[in-house]
Design a protein around this motif. Sequence first.
Motif, mmCIF file in Angstrom:
data_model
loop_
_atom_site.group_PDB
_atom_site.id
_atom_site.type_symbol
_atom_site.label_atom_id
_atom_site.label_comp_id
_atom_site.label_asym_id
_atom_site.label_seq_id
_atom_site.Cartn_x
_atom_site.Cartn_y
_atom_site.Cartn_z
ATOM 1 N N PHE A 29 -23.922 60.827 25.026
ATOM 2 C CA PHE A 29 -23.687 60.486 23.638
ATOM 3 C C PHE A 29 -24.992 60.045 22.996
ATOM 4 N N ASP A 30 -24.972 59.926 21.657
ATOM 5 C CA ASP A 30 -26.193 59.716 20.891
ATOM 6 C C ASP A 30 -27.038 58.585 21.457
ATOM 7 N N ALA A 31 -28.356 58.793 21.424
ATOM 8 C CA ALA A 31 -29.269 57.807 21.994
ATOM 9 C C ALA A 31 -29.219 56.474 21.266
ATOM 10 N N ASP A 32 -28.850 56.515 19.974
ATOM 11 C CA ASP A 32 -28.806 55.267 19.201
ATOM 12 C C ASP A 32 -27.373 54.810 18.938
ATOM 13 N N ALA A 33 -26.422 55.302 19.731
ATOM 14 C CA ALA A 33 -25.015 54.990 19.505
ATOM 15 C C ALA A 33 -24.729 53.506 19.726
ATOM 16 N N ILE A 34 -23.672 53.046 19.051
ATOM 17 C CA ILE A 34 -23.147 51.707 19.268
ATOM 18 C C ILE A 34 -21.923 51.838 20.168
ATOM 19 N N LEU A 35 -21.876 51.045 21.224
ATOM 20 C CA LEU A 35 -20.747 51.071 22.143
ATOM 21 C C LEU A 35 -20.037 49.728 22.080
ATOM 22 N N VAL A 36 -18.758 49.752 21.717
ATOM 23 C CA VAL A 36 -17.967 48.534 21.571
ATOM 24 C C VAL A 36 -17.014 48.412 22.755
ATOM 25 N N LEU A 37 -17.036 47.238 23.401
ATOM 26 C CA LEU A 37 -16.157 46.971 24.536
ATOM 27 C C LEU A 37 -15.180 45.868 24.146
ATOM 28 N N PRO A 38 -13.957 46.219 23.728
ATOM 29 C CA PRO A 38 -12.956 45.203 23.390
ATOM 30 C C PRO A 38 -12.449 44.501 24.649
ATOM 31 N N GLY A 39 -11.803 43.347 24.441
ATOM 32 C CA GLY A 39 -11.269 42.598 25.567
ATOM 33 C C GLY A 39 -9.924 43.119 26.027
ATOM 34 N N LEU A 40 -9.511 42.655 27.201
ATOM 35 C CA LEU A 40 -8.229 43.040 27.796
ATOM 36 C C LEU A 40 -7.365 41.805 28.023
ATOM 37 N N ILE A 41 -6.060 42.029 28.142
ATOM 38 C CA ILE A 41 -5.176 40.950 28.582
ATOM 39 C C ILE A 41 -5.487 40.656 30.049
ATOM 40 N N GLY A 42 -5.616 39.387 30.382
ATOM 41 C CA GLY A 42 -5.893 39.013 31.762
ATOM 42 C C GLY A 42 -7.350 38.658 31.965
ATOM 43 N N GLY A 43 -7.668 38.222 33.148
ATOM 44 C CA GLY A 43 -9.029 37.793 33.472
ATOM 45 C C GLY A 43 -9.761 38.799 34.324
ATOM 46 N N ASN A 44 -10.569 38.270 35.217
ATOM 47 C CA ASN A 44 -11.460 39.099 36.019
ATOM 48 C C ASN A 44 -10.704 40.115 36.875
ATOM 49 N N GLU A 45 -9.474 39.754 37.247
ATOM 50 C CA GLU A 45 -8.732 40.617 38.172
ATOM 51 C C GLU A 45 -8.419 41.996 37.591
ATOM 52 N N VAL A 46 -8.314 42.097 36.254
ATOM 53 C CA VAL A 46 -7.935 43.389 35.664
ATOM 54 C C VAL A 46 -9.064 44.415 35.795
ATOM 55 N N TYR A 47 -10.277 43.952 36.037
ATOM 56 C CA TYR A 47 -11.403 44.885 36.127
ATOM 57 C C TYR A 47 -11.520 45.517 37.513
ATOM 58 N N ALA A 48 -10.596 45.139 38.420
ATOM 59 C CA ALA A 48 -10.521 45.803 39.719
ATOM 60 C C ALA A 48 -9.541 46.970 39.693
ATOM 61 N N LEU A 49 -8.807 47.127 38.589
ATOM 62 C CA LEU A 49 -7.830 48.205 38.479
ATOM 63 C C LEU A 49 -8.539 49.559 38.334
ATOM 64 N N PRO A 50 -7.866 50.659 38.715
ATOM 65 C CA PRO A 50 -8.517 51.975 38.751
ATOM 66 C C PRO A 50 -9.191 52.403 37.450
ATOM 67 N N ASP A 51 -8.512 52.261 36.314
ATOM 68 C CA ASP A 51 -9.121 52.690 35.055
ATOM 69 C C ASP A 51 -10.368 51.872 34.728
ATOM 70 N N ALA A 52 -10.313 50.580 34.998
ATOM 71 C CA ALA A 52 -11.476 49.735 34.744
ATOM 72 C C ALA A 52 -12.639 50.138 35.648
ATOM 73 N N GLN A 53 -12.343 50.476 36.895
ATOM 74 C CA GLN A 53 -13.398 50.898 37.816
ATOM 75 C C GLN A 53 -14.067 52.191 37.343
ATOM 76 N N VAL A 54 -13.257 53.111 36.816
ATOM 77 C CA VAL A 54 -13.825 54.338 36.239
ATOM 78 C C VAL A 54 -14.750 54.002 35.078
ATOM 79 N N ALA A 55 -14.304 53.090 34.211
ATOM 80 C CA ALA A 55 -15.107 52.699 33.047
ATOM 81 C C ALA A 55 -16.396 52.008 33.477
ATOM 82 N N ILE A 56 -16.309 51.150 34.480
ATOM 83 C CA ILE A 56 -17.504 50.436 34.966
ATOM 84 C C ILE A 56 -18.538 51.424 35.494
ATOM 85 N N LYS A 57 -18.079 52.390 36.270
ATOM 86 C CA LYS A 57 -19.001 53.400 36.812
ATOM 87 C C LYS A 57 -19.625 54.221 35.688
#
Length: 319
Positions: free
Chosen positions: A68-96
């Motif tokens: 995507f564009d070199a000067d793009a703005i990337l917005v990361l909204p929050g999720l319901i829950g804490g740190n544990e939700v970032y171990a879920l499969p979709d979050a892991q795909v996004a992190i990678k």
Amino acid sequence: MPRTQAVYFLLLPDTLLLDIAGPADALLFANRYQDEVGFELHFISPQQNINSSVGLQLGPLQALPAQFDADAILVLPGLIGGNEVYALPDAQVAIKWLAQHVQTSHRLVCICSGALLAAHAGLLRGHKATTHHNHCHELASIDSSIKVEENRIFVEDGRISSSAGVTAGIDLVLHLVSELTGPLTASAVARNLVVYMRRSGNDPQLSPWLKHRSHLHPAVHKMQDAMVKDPAHSWNLTELANIACSSSRHATRVFKLHTEVSIQAYLTSLRLSLASKFLSNTDWSIERIAEASGFGSARQFRRIWNMHFPAPPSASQFR
């Protein structure tokens, strides 16, 4: 034609709806009030459809782009829950994906617990950041190099910005709109969203172009808009009162009531800010800077400057 500014919202299941809608609407309102930058919104996700925090299904969403564009703005909204939700499969795909694709040329905007997602991807390493007060400890635990700042509405560190919980995302995006399109646009957007232009008390002093705008009085905003557009103009009270469609006495009273400063003090702050930019970015003489900033003479400029700053204007001048 306006310059197109791509903005990507990365959405995962249970994304907080207000973290998406508030900032997105602020950017779309910004498109209405200026024609220099056109914000083009993209909503991307590992899934084509997701349920938001309130159960409303969002989709179809765009796939995570390979580039995507070199000067793009990337917005990361929050999720319901804490740190544990970032171990879920979709979050892991996004992190990678984030770790592989986000470059230093991109502008990263983390809203609420979206900072946790960025931290897991290693994007906040060594940076100052904040998040919702319930998640500050979690953010620090992900990466000890992150300088977590609590009790802040938002924090900006280079091209990485992060905000506190939920509605603070609107404050952060208003600040971004001000940087990219100017304070008049940001102020107009805030008025139409019926929100305050605000910053944390721990942030650097608010720019005078935005200060004293956290009110909703339309006549006062008209006077402020006029002065912001042309602070060097030789404004007088009668002229400003005519803009506000009121008497001079009434204009003076309502301005002070809603901004907590006098008209003259407000205008002086704008002129000093303008002069400061000229001092830093030009090799103009003090006389030329005084004239271009709306001061009657170099002597008057020096006198007023010295009332507000410890060092004379010559000490700030570009060489």
